[in-house]
Design an enzyme around this catalytic site. Structure first.
Site, PDB file in Angstrom:
ATOM      1  N   ASP A 168      31.379  46.377  33.894  1.00 30.76           N
ATOM      2  CA  ASP A 168      31.822  45.150  34.549  1.00 30.76           C
ATOM      3  C   ASP A 168      30.968  43.943  34.188  1.00 30.76           C
ATOM      4  OD1 ASP A 168      33.205  43.727  37.082  1.00 30.76           O
ATOM      5  OD2 ASP A 168      31.047  43.385  37.167  1.00 30.76           O
ATOM      6  N   SER A 196      35.484  42.130  37.685  1.00 33.44           N
ATOM      7  CA  SER A 196      36.211  42.473  36.455  1.00 33.44           C
ATOM      8  C   SER A 196      36.784  43.881  36.560  1.00 33.44           C
ATOM      9  CB  SER A 196      35.292  42.353  35.238  1.00 33.44           C
ATOM     10  OG  SER A 196      34.897  41.012  35.045  1.00 33.44           O
ATOM     11  N   ASP A 197      35.992  44.805  37.082  1.00 34.72           N
ATOM     12  CA  ASP A 197      36.455  46.177  37.288  1.00 34.72           C
ATOM     13  C   ASP A 197      37.594  46.226  38.300  1.00 34.72           C
ATOM     14  OD1 ASP A 197      35.334  48.254  35.762  1.00 34.72           O
ATOM     15  OD2 ASP A 197      33.423  48.072  36.773  1.00 34.72           O
ATOM     16  N   LEU A 198      37.367  45.626  39.461  1.00 36.86           N
ATOM     17  CA  LEU A 198      38.363  45.695  40.527  1.00 36.86           C
ATOM     18  C   LEU A 198      39.669  45.013  40.127  1.00 36.86           C
ATOM     19  CD1 LEU A 198      35.971  44.987  43.528  1.00 36.86           C
ATOM     20  CD2 LEU A 198      37.115  47.161  43.025  1.00 36.86           C
ATOM     21  N   GLY A 201      41.541  47.230  37.808  1.00 40.87           N
ATOM     22  CA  GLY A 201      42.202  48.282  38.567  1.00 40.87           C
ATOM     23  C   GLY A 201      43.495  47.798  39.205  1.00 40.87           C
TER      24      GLY A 201
END
Length: 436
Positions: A168, A196-198, A201
């Site tokens: 991230d 960025s990760d969330l 997702g």
């Protein structure tokens, strides 16, 4: 997928009679994805967050883990609850864990059998890794033409950075998010959680639902590619488009907005902060009339420097000094009472203990409690979306949220469902191909 029921689907003259989408509205549904099976080969955050959202909607998520420690986030603590990191617990509820060494032929056969009976395959290995093991999209499409194959990577499946490991904070660094985050004139900052990760997702979650819908029409699966860098660039939103069309690089502004003024947090007399947002001239006028005396408010409202947002933006430093001085006269809680019912968009800057005591957060049921596998209850963050089915027997969410699984907790159960007998399962265990 029960949400997408239909009697006949047409595509280029091809008539397909579905066999899995015929649930009657009179049947009790355990979530609107209750007939969807997800084979989850993801770790860390973006992938597990996506599959947890699908599991909340009733999908059967089989989390495939490496025998031994499993998902790396299991050890990402403290804090821990009964040996599990709260990081892992936050993104893995409702799933079944099966621990397989699929680098070995017997483990690979198990995975291939799971693919044959699954709807979605989601992974976040470095691009090309699974292809080299016979688990690429073309390989799995031969086993199951209906499979929806979602890959999550750091930078995309091709290009100069494709083989790099992606986390991230690296994507946020390269995609500009760190550069626009932080105090004005200060160092770049990461957002408190991995945005960025969330966000990746969430993109993957939406893409998978779109692919399921298309499959209900065509009967065919598809390949989906999501990556952290593209996600980060896409969520630059107004700042990204502003730069592309003006060439002006926006500075870091702390809690302030790049274009709307006032739109930031201010310190009150007790050192606590309140955030005010003037989305219109009318809201700005209301802010002034709450903070200042009638005479002062009218003077500021009618000052040519503050008559509209463009002028307020050009004179933001001077205006913010006036607002800061005005708010310094009273503690935050007193200001909250003054702003109540004013039509202004406002709120306190809450610490987490304040967040979970907030009456609206409590009313929204943002916290859920589940039984932990090792005893006692744990608290988790609940789903953010609410659904209102037309019939009482239709539920968008599964009826009971379940604790995140232990490594390999459901290996035996899943293998038995695939037709493996106890003797074969014991042999696989002795060879350390599985963990159960």
């Amino acid at each position: 997928m029960n949400c997408l029921r239909s009697k006949v689907f047409l595509n280029s003259g091809l008539m397909i009679k579905p066999t899995r989408f015929s649930t009657s509205v009179n049947e009790k549904l355990e979530g609107c994805l209750s007939d969807v099976t997800v084979l989850d080969l993801t770790r860390i955050l973006a992938g597990p967050f996506c599959t947890m959202l699908l599991s909340d909607l009733g999908a059967k998520v089989i989390k495939v883990e490496k025998p031994g420690k499993g998902d790396e986030t299991r050890g990402w603590g403290p804090p821990f609850v009964n040996g599990d990191s709260t990081y892992y617990l936050s993104i893995n509820r409702n799933k079944k864990s099966i621990a397989i060494d699929f680098k070995r032929s017997e483990g690979l056969k198990i995975l291939e059998k799971l693919v044959a009976s699954s709807d979605i395959f989601i992974e976040n290995y470095i691009p090309g890794k699974l292809n080299s093991m016979g688990l690429g999209y073309d390989d799995l499409n031969k086993i199951n033409p209906k499979i929806i194959y979602c890959s999550i990577s750091g930078f995309g499946p091709t290009g100069p950075y494709a083989k790099r490991a992606g986390f991230d904070v690296i994507a946020a660094s390269m995609g500009g998010l760190l550069a626009i985050t932080g105090p004005e004139g200060g160092e770049p900052c990461k957002v408190g959680v991995a945005m960025s990760d969330l966000s990746t997702g969430l993109y993957a979650h939406g893409a998978i639902l779109a692919a399921l819908h298309q499959r209900s029409i065509t009967g065919l699966g598809m390949k989906i590619d999501c990556n952290l860098l593209s996600t980060t660039v896409s969520i630059l939103a107004n700042l990204g488009v502003g730069y592309l069309n003006s060439g002006i690089i926006p500075p870091r502004r702390g809690t302030a907005h790049e274009t709307v003024v006032p739109y930031q947090s201010y310190e009150c007399a007790d050192g606590k902060h309140i955030t005010l947002c003037a989305g219109s001239d009318k809201m700005f006028h209301s802010i002034c009339r709450v903070i200042f005396s009638p005479a002062e408010a009218e003077k500021i409202i009618n000052d040519p420097k503050y008559t509209d947002n463009a002028n307020r933006n050009a004179n933001r430093l001077e205006l913010n000094k006036l607002i800061t001085k005005g708010l310094s006269a009273k503690p935050m809680q007193e200001w909250l009472k003054h702003f109540e019912g004013s039509g202004i968009s406002y709120g306190p800057v809450n610490e987490l203990d304040d967040v979970f005591e907030d009456p609206q957060v409590i009313h929204n049921q943002s916290v859920i409690s589940v039984d932990h596998n090792k005893g006692g209850k744990i608290k988790l963050l609940g789903p953010a979306v609410k659904y209102q089915p037309l019939a009482s027997n239709l539920s968008a969410f599964r009826s009971e949220m379940k604790s995140p699984p232990d490594v390999g907790e459901h290996t035996i159960e899943v293998l038995q469902q695939l037709g493996y007998n106890n003797e074969t399962i014991e042999q696989l265990k002795e060879k350390k191909i599985i963990q159960c």
